[in-house]
Design an enzyme around this catalytic site. Structure first.
Site: not given
Ligand code: SAM
Ligand code: SF4
Ligand code: DTB
Length: 334
Positions: A54, A58, A61, A98, A131, A191, A263
Site C-alpha cells: 500500500c 499509516c 499498518c 467485509c 461491506c 462504518c 464493534r
Molecule cells: N486501505 C483502506 C483504508 O485504510 O481505509 C482499508 C483497509 S485498512 C487495513 C482498515 C483499517 O484497519 C484501518 O483504518 C485501521 O483502523 C485498521 N488497522 C490496520 N492495521 C491495524 C492494526 N495493526 N491494529 C489495529 N487496527 C488496524
Molecule cells: Fe494502506 Fe494500511 Fe493505511 Fe489502509 S491502513 S491505507 S491498507 S497502509
C-alpha cells in the site's frame, strides 16, 4: 427515549468515559436496550481481497509498502475465490462479509474496481450484507458501490484530528471526512471508528468519538480496534491496551452513538474472554468472526462460539433494509 445528539463536546465525552465503571456500564446497558436486542452480537467476517504494497504510510499498518513486516503481498483476488470465502463465512454463521483492499483508493473505471463491484453483487446474492474498505472514494465510485448493493463502507477516522498527523502523513483528516460524506450521500451506511493504543492521549480518543457522534447521520457501525502491534511498523513497541480502557471506549461509544453497532474489532486475540464479556456488557454488539482479520490473527471460530454460548448470547439478524424490520437475535450456528 434517548435522543441521538450531534452536539457532543470532548468535556461531555470525558464526563462519561471517566465515570466509575459500574455506573458507566449501567448507563450503557440502559441505552443499549432501547435500540438493540441485549443478547445479540453481529458476526462479520473479514477478507483481505488485495494485500500489502500500500502506498500510504499509516504507522500501525502491516500492509504499508514503507515498512518491512515480512508480509506477502497479493494482487486482487478473483471474484470466484472471494464468493467461495463469503459462502463459507455465511455457512459458518456470519451475516456480514467485509472486503478490505490495501489501496489509497480504487482507480475509477479500472478492471479492478469493476471486479470489486462484481464481488459486492455476488456477496449480496448470497443473502449477506456486504461491506468494503477500499480507501478514499470519489462521488462516482460511491454511487457505483451503492448501485452494486453495498450495505456499508468502512472508513475509519482512526484517531483525533490533532493526533492524526502523528500516525499518517499521506492523507488528511479532511480527506477521510470527505470520503465518509460521499459514502453517506450515496446512500450507503457508514462504518467508521478507530484504534486505541497508538500513543494517543485520552482526549484524542474522546475527540474521535465526538467527531463520529456529531456526523449527521451518525455512522451505522463503529469499530473500536486495539492496536495490534506488528514488527517492522513504527508502532511495533507500543504498550498493550488496558482491557478496562477498551470497555470504557465501547461504553462511551454506545452512549454517544446509541443506534450504532459498536464493534469490538482488532485486538480481541489479546483480550481474555472475561475482558471481551465486559465489553459486551459495556455495549459492544458486533465482532469480527473468523480465524483472521486482514493479515493478523483473530480468535478461532470455535473459541468465539464457545464464548458466546457460555454467556447465553445469540447472533444478530440484520435489520431488513427493504421492510425496515428491526434487527433481532437468532440462534448461534452449530
Ligand atoms: N486501505 C483502506 C483504508 O485504510 O481505509 C482499508 C483497509 S485498512 C487495513 C482498515 C483499517 O484497519 C484501518 O483504518 C485501521 O483502523 C485498521 N488497522 C490496520 N492495521 C491495524 C492494526 N495493526 N491494529 C489495529 N487496527 C488496524
Ligand atoms: Fe494502506 Fe494500511 Fe493505511 Fe489502509 S491502513 S491505507 S491498507 S497502509
Ligand atoms: C476495522 O476497523 N478493523 C478491521 C476492518 N475495520 C477492516 C481491520 C483490522 C486490521 C488489523 C490488522 C490486520 O489484520 O492487518
Amino acid at each position: 427515549m434517548t435522543e441521538t445528539r450531534h452536539d457532543w463536546t470532548v468535556e461531555q465525552a470525558r464526563a462519561l468515559y471517566e465515570l466509575p465503571l459500574t455506573e458507566l456500564t449501567f448507563r450503557a446497558q440502559t441505552v443499549h436496550r432501547e435500540f438493540h436486542p441485549p443478547d445479540a452480537v453481529q458476526l462479520c467476517t473479514l477478507l483481505s481481497v488485495k494485500t500489502g504494497s500500500c502506498p500510504e504510510d499509516c504507522a500501525y499498518c502491516p500492509q504499508s509498502a514503507r515498512y518491512d513486516t515480512g508480509l506477502r503481498s497479493q494482487r486482487l483476488l478473483d471474484v470466484d475465490e472471494v464468493l467461495e470465502r463469503a459462502a463459507q463465512a455465511r455457512d459458518a454463521g456470519a451475516s456480514r462479509f467485509c472486503m478490505g483492499a490495501a489501496w489509497r483508493g480504487p482507480k475509477s473505471g479500472s478492471a479492478q474496481f469493476e471486479r470489486v463491484l462484481d464481488m459486492v453483487r455476488g456477496v449480496r446474492a448470497l443473502g449477506m450484507e456486504a461491506c468494503a474498505t477500499l480507501g478514499m472514494l470519489d462521488d462516482a465510485q460511491a454511487t457505483a458501490l451503492a448501485d452494486a448493493g453495498l450495505t456499508a463502507y468502512n472508513h475509519n477516522l482512526d484517531t483525533s484530528e490533532d493526533y492524526y498527523g502523528e500516525i499518517i502523513t499521506t492523507r488528511t483528516y479532511a480527506d477521510r471526512l470527505d470520503t465518509i460524506r460521499r459514502v453517506s450521500n450515496a446512500g450507503i451506511s457508514v462504518c467508521s471508528g478507530g484504534i486505541i493504543g497508538l500513543g494517543e492521549a485520552e482526549d484524542d480518543r474522546l475527540a474521535m468519538l465526538v467527531t463520529l457522534a456529531n456526523l449527521d447521520p451518525q455512522p451505522e457501525s463503529v469499530p473500536i480496534n486495539a492496536l495490534v502491534p506488528v514488527a517492522g511498523t513504527p508502532l511495533a513497541d507500543r504498550a498493550p491496551v488496558d482491557p478496562i480502557e477498551m470497555a470504557r471506549m465501547c461504553a462511551t461509544a454506545r452512549l454517544m452513538l446509541p443506534r450504532a453497532l459498536v464493534r469490538l474489532s482488532a485486538g480481541r486475540a489479546e483480550l481474555s474472554v472475561e475482558a471481551q464479556m465486559l465489553c459486551f456488557v459495556a455495549g459492544a454488539n458486533s465482532i469480527f468472526f473468523g480465524d483472521t482479520l486482514l493479515t493478523t490473527g483473530n480468535p478461532a471460530r470455535d473459541k468465539d462460539l464457545a464464548m458466546l454460548r457460555a454467556a447465553g448470547m445469540r447472533a444478530l439478524d440484520p435489520k431488513d433494509r427493504e421492510t425496515g424490520a428491526p434487527a433481532r437475535a437468532r440462534p448461534l450456528p452449530a
